[in-house]
Design a protein around this motif. Structure first.
Motif, PDB file in Angstrom:
ATOM      1  N   CYS A 161       0.856  -1.133   0.040  1.00  0.00           N
ATOM      2  CA  CYS A 161      -0.039   0.157   0.044  1.00  0.00           C
ATOM      3  C   CYS A 161       1.038   1.531  -0.027  1.00  0.00           C
ATOM      4  O   CYS A 161       1.896   1.276   0.697  1.00  0.00           O
ATOM      5  CB  CYS A 161      -0.850  -0.076   1.432  1.00  0.00           C
ATOM      6  SG  CYS A 161      -2.111   1.368   1.346  1.00  0.00           S
ATOM      7  N   SER A 196       0.690   3.724   1.636  1.00  0.00           N
ATOM      8  CA  SER A 196       0.724   4.182   3.063  1.00  0.00           C
ATOM      9  C   SER A 196       1.776   3.488   3.744  1.00  0.00           C
ATOM     10  O   SER A 196       2.213   3.911   4.666  1.00  0.00           O
ATOM     11  CB  SER A 196      -0.440   3.987   3.596  1.00  0.00           C
ATOM     12  OG  SER A 196      -1.061   2.749   4.036  1.00  0.00           O
ATOM     13  N   HIS A 222      -1.199  -4.683   5.428  1.00  0.00           N
ATOM     14  CA  HIS A 222      -2.783  -4.474   5.911  1.00  0.00           C
ATOM     15  C   HIS A 222      -3.609  -4.761   4.574  1.00  0.00           C
ATOM     16  O   HIS A 222      -4.747  -4.445   4.852  1.00  0.00           O
ATOM     17  CB  HIS A 222      -3.166  -3.210   6.298  1.00  0.00           C
ATOM     18  CG  HIS A 222      -2.701  -2.015   5.498  1.00  0.00           C
ATOM     19  ND1 HIS A 222      -1.552  -1.569   5.383  1.00  0.00           N
ATOM     20  CD2 HIS A 222      -3.631  -1.604   4.641  1.00  0.00           C
ATOM     21  CE1 HIS A 222      -1.475  -0.680   4.459  1.00  0.00           C
ATOM     22  NE2 HIS A 222      -2.884  -0.684   3.945  1.00  0.00           N
ATOM     23  N   GLU A 223      -3.107  -5.314   3.642  1.00  0.00           N
ATOM     24  CA  GLU A 223      -4.180  -5.690   2.425  1.00  0.00           C
ATOM     25  C   GLU A 223      -3.654  -7.199   2.081  1.00  0.00           C
ATOM     26  O   GLU A 223      -2.943  -7.389   1.339  1.00  0.00           O
ATOM     27  CB  GLU A 223      -3.720  -4.816   1.356  1.00  0.00           C
ATOM     28  CG  GLU A 223      -4.048  -3.270   1.450  1.00  0.00           C
ATOM     29  CD  GLU A 223      -3.889  -2.369   0.460  1.00  0.00           C
ATOM     30  OE1 GLU A 223      -4.293  -2.815  -0.758  1.00  0.00           O
ATOM     31  OE2 GLU A 223      -3.429  -1.186   0.609  1.00  0.00           O
ATOM     32  N   ASP A 273      -8.857  -1.950   0.372  1.00  0.00           N
ATOM     33  CA  ASP A 273      -8.453  -0.443   0.361  1.00  0.00           C
ATOM     34  C   ASP A 273      -8.917   0.120  -1.013  1.00  0.00           C
ATOM     35  O   ASP A 273      -9.050   1.192  -1.015  1.00  0.00           O
ATOM     36  CB  ASP A 273      -6.895  -0.318   0.486  1.00  0.00           C
ATOM     37  CG  ASP A 273      -6.287  -0.481   1.966  1.00  0.00           C
ATOM     38  OD1 ASP A 273      -6.843  -1.658   2.500  1.00  0.00           O
ATOM     39  OD2 ASP A 273      -5.518   0.182   2.359  1.00  0.00           O
TER      40      ASP A 273
HETATM   41 ZN   LIG Z   1      -3.490   0.422   2.301  1.00  0.00          ZN
END
Ligand SMILES: [Zn+2]
Ligand SMILES: [Zn+2]
Length: 288
Positions: free
Chosen positions: A42, A44, A59-60, A146
């Motif tokens: 990501c 981020s 987190h994905e 996301d």
């Molecule tokens: Zn993300």
């Protein structure tokens, strides 16, 4: 057979990534032990890559349920995508299905406040494990979070906040990275035929135009005040200001981009003499 130790990525900062051997976590009450199948990068994560974090990021992700902790009853072997927001299930927002808004203390994000998917195993609340249909691959599955989930929820929220009687069906997307492209897919699915995109990265614009969008020429002054929905998906201050200039009266600006730096807006007459909704959303609720 669950091993005692596993490999995990550690982000010490200064653009370094180390692979370390660490203990396989134990699932707590209501949690499941998951074997990571696929974990997407990501934008981020770049912040963690630069500044470092004590928590394993990622987190994905899609994962396989390996073991249930006390009280959890997920089918072992099931393929799931992991909803990153931990939520209490009991507060007013959670009871309304708005799990993305839970502010209860045990909240936090998988891959941010608790270890995430850049490791062979992780634990997550069973309530955060969403079954993945067989016809959706591991790599496609992560896009449902996301990229698609965040975009769909934000667009739904922004359209509800705008003036449906007067705004046009013209959309602009500022920043066509994964989230901007996900937003384009959602808008197309909703029947929006006129979608303009801007991104300084020509390769990204090429993908968006291949999918039917028009590249916006920022020198064209007629673009100002002409879009019923403007999606800001880069987090850059200049993009945010551009989004506010492009939106028309009655329309909405949807702020999806992330950036920790302070942002100053010059409230020019052009910006303050129109009525528009400025909407910030985060992730998506499990209620859909
Ligand atoms: Zn993300
Ligand atoms: Zn809650």
């Amino acid at each position: 057979m669950i091993p005692q130790t596993m490999l995990a990525a550690r982000f010490p900062g200064d653009d370094q990534i180390e692979i370390i051997e660490t203990a396989v976590p134990q699932p707590g009450p209501g949690e499941a032990l998951l074997l990571t199948r696929f974990c997407g990068l990501c934008g981020s994560d770049r912040r963690l890559y630069h500044r470092g974090t004590a928590i394993t990021p990622g987190h994905e992700l899609t994962a396989t349920v390996v073991q249930n902790g006390p009280g959890a009853t997920l089918p072992e072997g099931a393929r799931v995508v992991v909803y990153i927001k931990r939520f209490c299930g009991a507060c007013r927002q959670c009871r309304a299905g708005m799990t993305n808004r839970c502010a209860e203390a045990k909240g936090g994000l998988v891959g941010w406040q608790t270890p995430g998917g850049y490791a062979q195993y992780l634990t997550a609340p069973a309530a955060n494990c969403i079954p993945l249909p067989d016809d959706i691959g591991d790599d496609e599955g992560v896009l449902l979070l996301d990229t698609i989930g965040t975009a769909a929820h934000g667009i739904h929220y922004a359209l509800a906040a705008s003036d449906a009687h007067t705004r046009s069906q013209r959309a602009a997307i500022v920043g066509v990275g994964p989230l901007g492209l996900g937003s384009q897919l959602i808008l197309s699915a909703l029947g929006w035929a006129e979608i303009g995109v801007y991104d300084p990265n020509a390769a990204r614009v090429a993908v968006a135009t291949e999918w039917g969008a028009t590249a916006l020429d920022l020198e064209d002054s007629t673009l100002q005040d002409s879009f019923g929905l403007v999606i800001e998906a880069s987090g850059q201050p200049a993009a945010r200001e551009l989004a506010m200039r492009l939106v028309e009266s009655g329309g909405a600006v949807l702020m999806l981009g992330e950036n920790d730096n302070p942002w100053t807006l010059t409230p020019s007459p052009q910006i303050r003499r129109k009525e528009a909704a400025y909407v910030r959303t985060f992730y998506f609720p499990l209620s859909g």
